[in-house]
Design a protein around this motif. Sequence first.
Motif, mmCIF file in Angstrom:
data_model
loop_
_atom_site.group_PDB
_atom_site.id
_atom_site.type_symbol
_atom_site.label_atom_id
_atom_site.label_comp_id
_atom_site.label_asym_id
_atom_site.label_seq_id
_atom_site.Cartn_x
_atom_site.Cartn_y
_atom_site.Cartn_z
ATOM 1 N N LEU A 229 0.821 -1.163 -0.157
ATOM 2 C CA LEU A 229 0.005 0.020 -0.012
ATOM 3 C C LEU A 229 0.777 1.162 0.155
ATOM 4 O O LEU A 229 0.425 2.326 0.056
ATOM 5 C CB LEU A 229 -0.900 -0.036 1.229
ATOM 6 C CG LEU A 229 -2.090 -1.163 1.278
ATOM 7 C CD1 LEU A 229 -2.658 -0.944 2.566
ATOM 8 C CD2 LEU A 229 -2.776 -1.125 0.203
ATOM 9 N N ASN A 357 -10.014 3.573 12.962
ATOM 10 C CA ASN A 357 -9.211 3.861 11.760
ATOM 11 C C ASN A 357 -7.733 4.350 12.430
ATOM 12 O O ASN A 357 -7.790 4.966 13.554
ATOM 13 C CB ASN A 357 -9.833 4.937 10.802
ATOM 14 C CG ASN A 357 -10.660 4.530 10.083
ATOM 15 O OD1 ASN A 357 -10.774 3.245 9.737
ATOM 16 N ND2 ASN A 357 -12.136 5.105 9.886
ATOM 17 N N ALA A 378 -2.379 8.896 5.041
ATOM 18 C CA ALA A 378 -3.738 8.122 4.789
ATOM 19 C C ALA A 378 -4.476 7.922 5.920
ATOM 20 O O ALA A 378 -3.915 7.732 6.954
ATOM 21 C CB ALA A 378 -3.547 7.126 3.701
ATOM 22 N N LYS A 380 -7.080 5.029 7.461
ATOM 23 C CA LYS A 380 -7.601 3.471 6.881
ATOM 24 C C LYS A 380 -7.816 2.540 8.227
ATOM 25 O O LYS A 380 -7.184 3.004 9.300
ATOM 26 C CB LYS A 380 -6.769 2.752 6.010
ATOM 27 C CG LYS A 380 -5.708 2.145 6.383
ATOM 28 C CD LYS A 380 -5.007 1.260 5.315
ATOM 29 C CE LYS A 380 -3.548 0.546 5.782
ATOM 30 N NZ LYS A 380 -4.147 -0.307 6.579
ATOM 31 N N THR A 390 -8.039 -0.146 -1.576
ATOM 32 C CA THR A 390 -7.779 1.124 -1.949
ATOM 33 C C THR A 390 -8.875 1.888 -1.958
ATOM 34 O O THR A 390 -9.018 3.043 -1.353
ATOM 35 C CB THR A 390 -7.039 1.377 -3.010
ATOM 36 O OG1 THR A 390 -7.496 1.074 -4.162
ATOM 37 C CG2 THR A 390 -5.499 0.664 -2.849
ATOM 38 N N TYR A 392 -11.555 1.836 0.053
ATOM 39 C CA TYR A 392 -11.749 2.153 1.228
ATOM 40 C C TYR A 392 -10.865 2.899 1.888
ATOM 41 O O TYR A 392 -11.039 2.955 3.285
ATOM 42 C CB TYR A 392 -12.172 0.747 2.372
ATOM 43 C CG TYR A 392 -13.137 -0.220 1.520
ATOM 44 C CD1 TYR A 392 -14.360 0.058 1.421
ATOM 45 C CD2 TYR A 392 -12.602 -1.408 0.701
ATOM 46 C CE1 TYR A 392 -15.304 -0.705 0.650
ATOM 47 C CE2 TYR A 392 -13.484 -2.144 0.242
ATOM 48 C CZ TYR A 392 -14.866 -1.762 0.027
ATOM 49 O OH TYR A 392 -15.800 -2.674 -0.598
ATOM 50 N N ILE A 393 -9.618 3.305 1.410
ATOM 51 C CA ILE A 393 -8.768 4.265 2.067
ATOM 52 C C ILE A 393 -9.098 5.753 1.681
ATOM 53 O O ILE A 393 -9.178 6.021 0.578
ATOM 54 C CB ILE A 393 -7.498 3.500 1.803
ATOM 55 C CG1 ILE A 393 -7.337 2.305 2.303
ATOM 56 C CG2 ILE A 393 -6.205 4.306 2.239
ATOM 57 C CD1 ILE A 393 -5.854 1.507 1.725
ATOM 58 N N LYS A 394 -8.587 6.499 2.686
ATOM 59 C CA LYS A 394 -8.611 7.784 2.181
ATOM 60 C C LYS A 394 -7.353 8.503 2.059
ATOM 61 O O LYS A 394 -6.553 8.520 2.904
ATOM 62 C CB LYS A 394 -9.420 8.668 3.372
ATOM 63 C CG LYS A 394 -11.002 8.189 3.716
ATOM 64 C CD LYS A 394 -11.849 7.982 2.629
ATOM 65 C CE LYS A 394 -13.016 7.380 2.778
ATOM 66 N NZ LYS A 394 -13.739 7.324 1.621
#
Length: 422
Positions: A229, A357, A378, A380, A390, A392-394
Amino acid sequence: MLGHLIIAWSFHRSKSGPANSQDVDLDAILGELCALESQYDQAIGAGRNSHNSSKRTSAPTGHPGVDAGRALQLQGTGSSIQQHRRTHSRSSSEGNRFKLDAAEGEKGEGVARTESPDNDSAFSDNVSMLSSESSASSGVVFILKSFTLSDQMDQAGRIKAEKIRIALEKMKEASVKKLFIKAFSLDGSTKSLLVDEKMTCAYVTRLLADKNHVHMDPKWAVIEHLPDLYMERVYEDHELLVENLMMWTRDSKNKLLFLERTDKIRLFTHPENYLLSHTDRGTDFDDHARAILLEEFFSSTGVGVPEVEGLLYLKADSKKGWKKHHFVLRASGLYYWPKEKVKSSRDLVCLATFDVNQVYYGVGWKKKYKAPTDFCFAIKHPRLQQPKSTKYIKFLCAEDEATLQRWMVGIRLAKVSWTNHR
């Protein structure tokens, strides 16, 4: 009686001849029969009178010699029993009492005595004393046995409780999760370590410092590196290492790094850059002023959330790339205004919360995700480990290093504040 009459009648009949049988003087025969009957009745009456008189007759008082012998016999019996149960003086007194009882019996004061030893007063007293002594000794033995049994039960209970405690400790030790880890240093060397679920990251950091023969310093940190990631996270000292490692997938390429990271303690070395508003940041602070600022911040609000807001780049879900938005940090999460022209509080949209998170540094996003700068981070869930997750990841990006650190420190404080509040 009827037999005697028949015999007498036969005798007189034999003496009379057959010819003169009817002429016998009946008066003489009847007289003899009456005499015989009277004698028989007197004999029966005398027998009945003697039997009744024997029942009514009381027991004889006895000869003095016989009574004295009996008293001496009872005295000898009492003395033989008392030799085992009582002292010599007690037996002498009892013997005298027996003699007085015998003398009183000789005087015949109207008290009838029988041959049964159960009705003898001296014998009854002896038996009663022996019974009381036996009862007392039995009670003492019972009490001693009760105390002994109670002590044995208490000791058995203590032994059982100790065994249960040891068994529970062994069960806890058996149920504790343990992992064998490898931590990579800056030069590529690794150090292996066995850790369990109770060890905090601060404790593991000290163990790794000892293994690497380096001086323990607050800048040393355990870092989670996620190559799939392109991100990494500095573990907080209070976190449990095994709890975080259990979220890794089996085929994960993740690594643990043991490195010096100044950003871990930047809040404490330069608190004025993160706890003050934008207008007050230019003031010079010495060590004493910094200590007062930290104390006021943490004592007044516990672990509060500093005022952090400004422009950040947000990676869109589609292929449109990155777009600028105005963000605001709050204790419950990170919020932003989707439209730049509208900036009222009711139009704020929550981008991510901090209940589950975590915040990560971006590594090489400029090349991987075409980020506008290298100062990326990020938000998550820790279980998101694969590249397919990805969406669901900011992904966010800041303009410079200082802005990035303010957001990172602010989000870390908000995370700790939310954890403490929960």
